[in-house]
Design an enzyme around this catalytic site. Sequence first.
Site, PDB file in Angstrom:
ATOM      1  N   TYR A  93       0.836  -1.198   0.000  1.00 49.25           N
ATOM      2  CA  TYR A  93       0.000   0.000   0.000  1.00 49.25           C
ATOM      3  C   TYR A  93       0.873   1.251   0.000  1.00 49.25           C
ATOM      4  O   TYR A  93       2.034   1.225   0.412  1.00 49.25           O
ATOM      5  CB  TYR A  93      -0.958   0.026   1.187  1.00 49.25           C
ATOM      6  CG  TYR A  93      -0.321   0.223   2.548  1.00 49.25           C
ATOM      7  CD1 TYR A  93      -0.183   1.492   3.108  1.00 49.25           C
ATOM      8  CD2 TYR A  93       0.135  -0.865   3.293  1.00 49.25           C
ATOM      9  CE1 TYR A  93       0.377   1.683   4.366  1.00 49.25           C
ATOM     10  CE2 TYR A  93       0.691  -0.692   4.549  1.00 49.25           C
ATOM     11  CZ  TYR A  93       0.816   0.580   5.074  1.00 49.25           C
ATOM     12  OH  TYR A  93       1.380   0.758   6.319  1.00 49.25           O
ATOM     13  N   CYS A  94       0.305   2.343  -0.502  1.00 47.73           N
ATOM     14  CA  CYS A  94       0.934   3.668  -0.411  1.00 47.73           C
ATOM     15  C   CYS A  94      -0.120   4.617   0.148  1.00 47.73           C
ATOM     16  O   CYS A  94      -0.954   4.208   0.954  1.00 47.73           O
ATOM     17  CB  CYS A  94       1.504   4.112  -1.755  1.00 47.73           C
ATOM     18  SG  CYS A  94       0.307   4.192  -3.116  1.00 47.73           S
ATOM     19  N   TRP A  95      -0.075   5.882  -0.237  1.00 43.86           N
ATOM     20  CA  TRP A  95      -0.997   6.843   0.361  1.00 43.86           C
ATOM     21  C   TRP A  95      -2.442   6.614  -0.073  1.00 43.86           C
ATOM     22  O   TRP A  95      -3.349   6.523   0.749  1.00 43.86           O
ATOM     23  CB  TRP A  95      -0.545   8.258  -0.006  1.00 43.86           C
ATOM     24  CG  TRP A  95      -1.440   9.349   0.493  1.00 43.86           C
ATOM     25  CD1 TRP A  95      -2.201  10.190  -0.240  1.00 43.86           C
ATOM     26  CD2 TRP A  95      -1.683   9.712   1.871  1.00 43.86           C
ATOM     27  NE1 TRP A  95      -2.904  11.062   0.565  1.00 43.86           N
ATOM     28  CE2 TRP A  95      -2.597  10.782   1.870  1.00 43.86           C
ATOM     29  CE3 TRP A  95      -1.215   9.223   3.086  1.00 43.86           C
ATOM     30  CZ2 TRP A  95      -3.047  11.369   3.042  1.00 43.86           C
ATOM     31  CZ3 TRP A  95      -1.672   9.819   4.259  1.00 43.86           C
ATOM     32  CH2 TRP A  95      -2.578  10.883   4.222  1.00 43.86           C
TER      33      TRP A  95
END
Length: 356
Positions: A93-95
């Site tokens: 995941y990222c932002w």
Amino acid sequence: MSHRQPVRVADRHAFDTLIDARSPAEFALDHIPGAINCPVLDDEERHIVGTTYVQTGAFEARRIGGAMVAANIARHLRDTLADRPEHWKPLVYCWRGGMRSGSMVTWLRLVGWDAQQLAGGYKSFRRHVISQIDSLTPKLDLRVICGATGSAKTRVLHALAARGAQVLDLEDFANHKGSLLGSLPGVAQPSQKHFETRIASVLETVDVSRPLYVEGESIRIGRLSLPLPLVAQMRAASCIEVSATPEARLAYLLRDYAYLGDDRDALADKMGALKELQGKETVARWQQWAHEADLPHLFAELMSLHYDPHYEKSQALHFRKWPDRQRVAAPDLSDQGIEAVTDAVLALGAPPSPSA
């Protein structure tokens, strides 16, 4: 990209590893519990790409950022991820579940791993945390452990947890003891978001048919605020008061806060915050004791002049069931005494015997 669909937050436990592809600063602010940080852009690189996007445009930002991302993913493959087996299944995941996590998922799949992407990224997890606190808190059977300053309430919580009771240790999550002198030397408080993440991670595991013990707190612990649904549930909960003698409390405080004598100037500075409440003359005396590391005299007067006069009124104001509280006598707050208090607290929550 693969035909695989992005994964929901609730399904994150089905994966071998959670990978946070955001920058170290973003990870430090808050992250999904158990995640490892494999940034595709570090803090400086993220700043460079953002500045380039504003000043030059999206294409140049992607060109510069792409080279950085490729180099960082290559480094992770050589180092952090080098020992992962063939059938390893990571969730990345990222932002917002965009290009940063998408780039890493693409490369991990090319290696042959069943990598998947968290739908909505960290932002979806943040919404999940808030939703869990809002939905689970009203279901909790809270038992609030109260007591005047120095009653070893936190130690009682730890002893309860060691016996298998369900415990929510808010001061541990806040890295703070909850009082004027509660900051821990060399230990910063977490972000508000991470504080709430730790609370939600406990609430998700709670058996709502059993009591959950929590220490009586004000709405703030240091600079952190308790979630309002939790505050409301605590205010309506049953209270158990650890009723310790002043002598036992002072002895406990001298053990538990002994480290305050190591930085006498800092201790004296904290006393300065009480001038309006206690007057210059009293605070000057306390500051003198602080500079001399005379903790017995300092703590004794803090108890008698500052903490104790407001204790009963504060508890009655904050906890609606305070008049109906159950009391546990604590003449001794040694290790053995705390075990005895814990026995008594657990007995209050035990079902009646068949012969009762």
